[in-house]
Design a protein around this motif. Sequence first.
Motif, PDB file in Angstrom:
ATOM      1  N   VAL A  30       0.798  -1.226   0.000  1.00  0.00           N
ATOM      2  CA  VAL A  30       0.000   0.000   0.000  1.00  0.00           C
ATOM      3  C   VAL A  30       0.834   1.281   0.000  1.00  0.00           C
ATOM      4  O   VAL A  30       0.272   2.375  -0.109  1.00  0.00           O
ATOM      5  CB  VAL A  30      -0.967   0.029   1.199  1.00  0.00           C
ATOM      6  CG1 VAL A  30      -1.955  -1.118   1.115  1.00  0.00           C
ATOM      7  CG2 VAL A  30      -0.210  -0.007   2.522  1.00  0.00           C
ATOM      8  N   GLY A  31       2.131   1.188   0.151  1.00  0.00           N
ATOM      9  CA  GLY A  31       2.938   2.402   0.156  1.00  0.00           C
ATOM     10  C   GLY A  31       4.361   2.086   0.579  1.00  0.00           C
ATOM     11  O   GLY A  31       4.670   0.943   0.888  1.00  0.00           O
TER      12      GLY A  31
ATOM     13  N   PRO B  60       1.212   2.432  -4.358  1.00  0.00           N
ATOM     14  CA  PRO B  60       1.795   3.189  -3.241  1.00  0.00           C
ATOM     15  C   PRO B  60       0.928   4.328  -2.715  1.00  0.00           C
ATOM     16  O   PRO B  60       1.051   4.704  -1.546  1.00  0.00           O
ATOM     17  CB  PRO B  60       3.110   3.729  -3.828  1.00  0.00           C
ATOM     18  CG  PRO B  60       3.411   2.833  -4.974  1.00  0.00           C
ATOM     19  CD  PRO B  60       2.094   2.417  -5.527  1.00  0.00           C
ATOM     20  N   SER B  61       0.060   4.872  -3.544  1.00  0.00           N
ATOM     21  CA  SER B  61      -0.746   6.007  -3.104  1.00  0.00           C
ATOM     22  C   SER B  61      -1.852   5.615  -2.124  1.00  0.00           C
ATOM     23  O   SER B  61      -2.471   6.480  -1.499  1.00  0.00           O
ATOM     24  CB  SER B  61      -1.363   6.719  -4.315  1.00  0.00           C
ATOM     25  OG  SER B  61      -2.094   5.815  -5.112  1.00  0.00           O
TER      26      SER B  61
ATOM     27  N   ILE C 116       1.500  -4.381   3.296  1.00  0.00           N
ATOM     28  CA  ILE C 116       2.948  -4.138   3.315  1.00  0.00           C
ATOM     29  C   ILE C 116       3.198  -2.663   3.042  1.00  0.00           C
ATOM     30  O   ILE C 116       2.696  -2.118   2.053  1.00  0.00           O
ATOM     31  CB  ILE C 116       3.665  -5.004   2.257  1.00  0.00           C
ATOM     32  CG1 ILE C 116       3.462  -6.493   2.576  1.00  0.00           C
ATOM     33  CG2 ILE C 116       5.152  -4.671   2.200  1.00  0.00           C
ATOM     34  CD1 ILE C 116       3.973  -7.423   1.493  1.00  0.00           C
ATOM     35  N   VAL C 117       3.956  -2.024   3.931  1.00  0.00           N
ATOM     36  CA  VAL C 117       4.289  -0.609   3.791  1.00  0.00           C
ATOM     37  C   VAL C 117       5.814  -0.480   3.729  1.00  0.00           C
ATOM     38  O   VAL C 117       6.506  -0.893   4.667  1.00  0.00           O
ATOM     39  CB  VAL C 117       3.751   0.234   4.963  1.00  0.00           C
ATOM     40  CG1 VAL C 117       3.970   1.719   4.701  1.00  0.00           C
ATOM     41  CG2 VAL C 117       2.273  -0.057   5.206  1.00  0.00           C
TER      42      VAL C 117
ATOM     43  N   MET D  61      -0.022  -5.476   9.489  1.00  0.00           N
ATOM     44  CA  MET D  61       0.815  -4.581   8.703  1.00  0.00           C
ATOM     45  C   MET D  61       2.283  -4.939   8.900  1.00  0.00           C
ATOM     46  O   MET D  61       2.713  -5.237  10.018  1.00  0.00           O
ATOM     47  CB  MET D  61       0.559  -3.125   9.107  1.00  0.00           C
ATOM     48  CG  MET D  61      -0.901  -2.718   9.047  1.00  0.00           C
ATOM     49  SD  MET D  61      -1.178  -0.976   9.420  1.00  0.00           S
ATOM     50  CE  MET D  61      -0.585  -0.219   7.893  1.00  0.00           C
ATOM     51  N   HIS D  62       3.023  -4.920   7.805  1.00  0.00           N
ATOM     52  CA  HIS D  62       4.466  -5.174   7.869  1.00  0.00           C
ATOM     53  C   HIS D  62       5.198  -3.998   7.247  1.00  0.00           C
ATOM     54  O   HIS D  62       4.865  -3.567   6.143  1.00  0.00           O
ATOM     55  CB  HIS D  62       4.826  -6.461   7.129  1.00  0.00           C
ATOM     56  CG  HIS D  62       6.290  -6.749   7.124  1.00  0.00           C
ATOM     57  ND1 HIS D  62       6.980  -7.141   8.258  1.00  0.00           N
ATOM     58  CD2 HIS D  62       7.220  -6.663   6.130  1.00  0.00           C
ATOM     59  CE1 HIS D  62       8.253  -7.310   7.962  1.00  0.00           C
ATOM     60  NE2 HIS D  62       8.426  -7.023   6.677  1.00  0.00           N
ATOM     61  N   PHE D  63       6.196  -3.499   7.961  1.00  0.00           N
ATOM     62  CA  PHE D  63       6.924  -2.316   7.513  1.00  0.00           C
ATOM     63  C   PHE D  63       8.319  -2.714   7.033  1.00  0.00           C
ATOM     64  O   PHE D  63       9.107  -3.282   7.784  1.00  0.00           O
ATOM     65  CB  PHE D  63       6.995  -1.285   8.641  1.00  0.00           C
ATOM     66  CG  PHE D  63       5.639  -0.813   9.088  1.00  0.00           C
ATOM     67  CD1 PHE D  63       5.025   0.259   8.462  1.00  0.00           C
ATOM     68  CD2 PHE D  63       4.955  -1.476  10.095  1.00  0.00           C
ATOM     69  CE1 PHE D  63       3.757   0.682   8.844  1.00  0.00           C
ATOM     70  CE2 PHE D  63       3.693  -1.065  10.490  1.00  0.00           C
ATOM     71  CZ  PHE D  63       3.089   0.017   9.860  1.00  0.00           C
ATOM     72  N   VAL D  64       8.576  -2.421   5.781  1.00  0.00           N
ATOM     73  CA  VAL D  64       9.855  -2.737   5.156  1.00  0.00           C
ATOM     74  C   VAL D  64      10.725  -1.482   5.175  1.00  0.00           C
ATOM     75  O   VAL D  64      10.264  -0.395   4.820  1.00  0.00           O
ATOM     76  CB  VAL D  64       9.667  -3.205   3.700  1.00  0.00           C
ATOM     77  CG1 VAL D  64      11.007  -3.444   3.017  1.00  0.00           C
ATOM     78  CG2 VAL D  64       8.801  -4.456   3.662  1.00  0.00           C
ATOM     79  N   SER D  65      11.970  -1.619   5.568  1.00  0.00           N
ATOM     80  CA  SER D  65      12.903  -0.498   5.546  1.00  0.00           C
ATOM     81  C   SER D  65      13.476  -0.335   4.147  1.00  0.00           C
ATOM     82  O   SER D  65      14.134  -1.242   3.631  1.00  0.00           O
ATOM     83  CB  SER D  65      14.043  -0.736   6.542  1.00  0.00           C
ATOM     84  OG  SER D  65      15.102   0.178   6.321  1.00  0.00           O
TER      85      SER D  65
END
Length: 376
Positions: free
Chosen positions: A129-130, A188-189, A210-211, A278-282
């Motif tokens: 999603v972004g 991504p938006s 996934i963000v 939600m999973h946050f990728v660096s």
Amino acid sequence: MAHMFLSSTNRFSARFAFIFTVSLSCTYLCYSILFCRSTIMTNQGYEAKRCPPSKSAGGKKLLGKLDNCASLEVRSALGESAGQRGPSDLRDQSKAPASSGSHWADMKLRNMTVAQKYGNKKLPNALIVGVKKGGTRAVLEFIRIHPDVRALGTEPHFFDRNYDRGLDWYRGLMPRTLDSQITLEKTPSYFVTREAPRRISSMSHETKLIVVVRNPVTRAISDYTQTLSKKPDIPTFEELAFKNRSLGLVDSSWNAIRIGMYILHLENWLQYFRLSQMHFVSGERLITDPAGEMGRVQDFLGLKRIITDKHFYFNRTKGFPCLKKPESSSQPRCLGKSKGRTHVQIEQEVIEQLQEFYRPFNIKFYETVGQDFKWD
């Protein structure tokens, strides 16, 4: 005379008996051959129509909604004879670590072939999603080499621009997948679209999100660099980023700045989704350690870690990791020309002012997601 007549009669009877016996034997032989052939053909037809029993529940999972007569064709499509392994073994195969480029490429090709022929178009299980200019394209390209992932290559913008077209239209865009595979798309938006979380939740409360996040200052500069390449006559970065630079007043209404205020957007998402969804990728670690970041993405999606450091090499020209060349391809897979472009040079003082602006937003974001991205 009577003796001769009797002798002739006996010879005729003997001949008739012999001919009758031979005829009867031939008839029996022909009947036996025809009967056996008919039985064999009938059994073959029956075997072709019925599905061999699965070795495990994984077989049914792989076949999904296929009818009971499709499995022989599936096995044929996988290059297997009826006497070889069952469909469930393909799923088991995908759980083994990739030993070579050709191995994972073959698995991906096999699953793609079967999915295209026997799969169904389904709404996504997961969404990237972004955020814009965070590294979403890289995550999509890297994860889609997994044999249990089928991803839409283009950005459908359904939950922000095309929602009025309806879910059937959206489903129709998706690639065909088996029940054992994940359907994925990225836009991504979505992350900064106010209505997107509610709309996605209405589709499914269990959607995985996934963000991909990146230092908001670097992200804003990258965003501006991309816009500048399309519109060379736009104002300078400094003019757009500040209401009053001498006073350090940042213009948070400018989209390139607003996107990087991650915590504000995240709070909207947490009204509809659990943080565990939600999973946050660096974006930074995606460059320095792509295998590690993609390993965590695979864990989050419930996939076996097939994508490993064996799949990547660092392209010094682009300053970004690329996928190693599969044996079936003549070229390695790198992102397009628009990825890894040289950023516009920005004064250090401007960078420091923006870092100061983002610091409180970053700290709250770290605390909320339980991860320190070390952007300060």
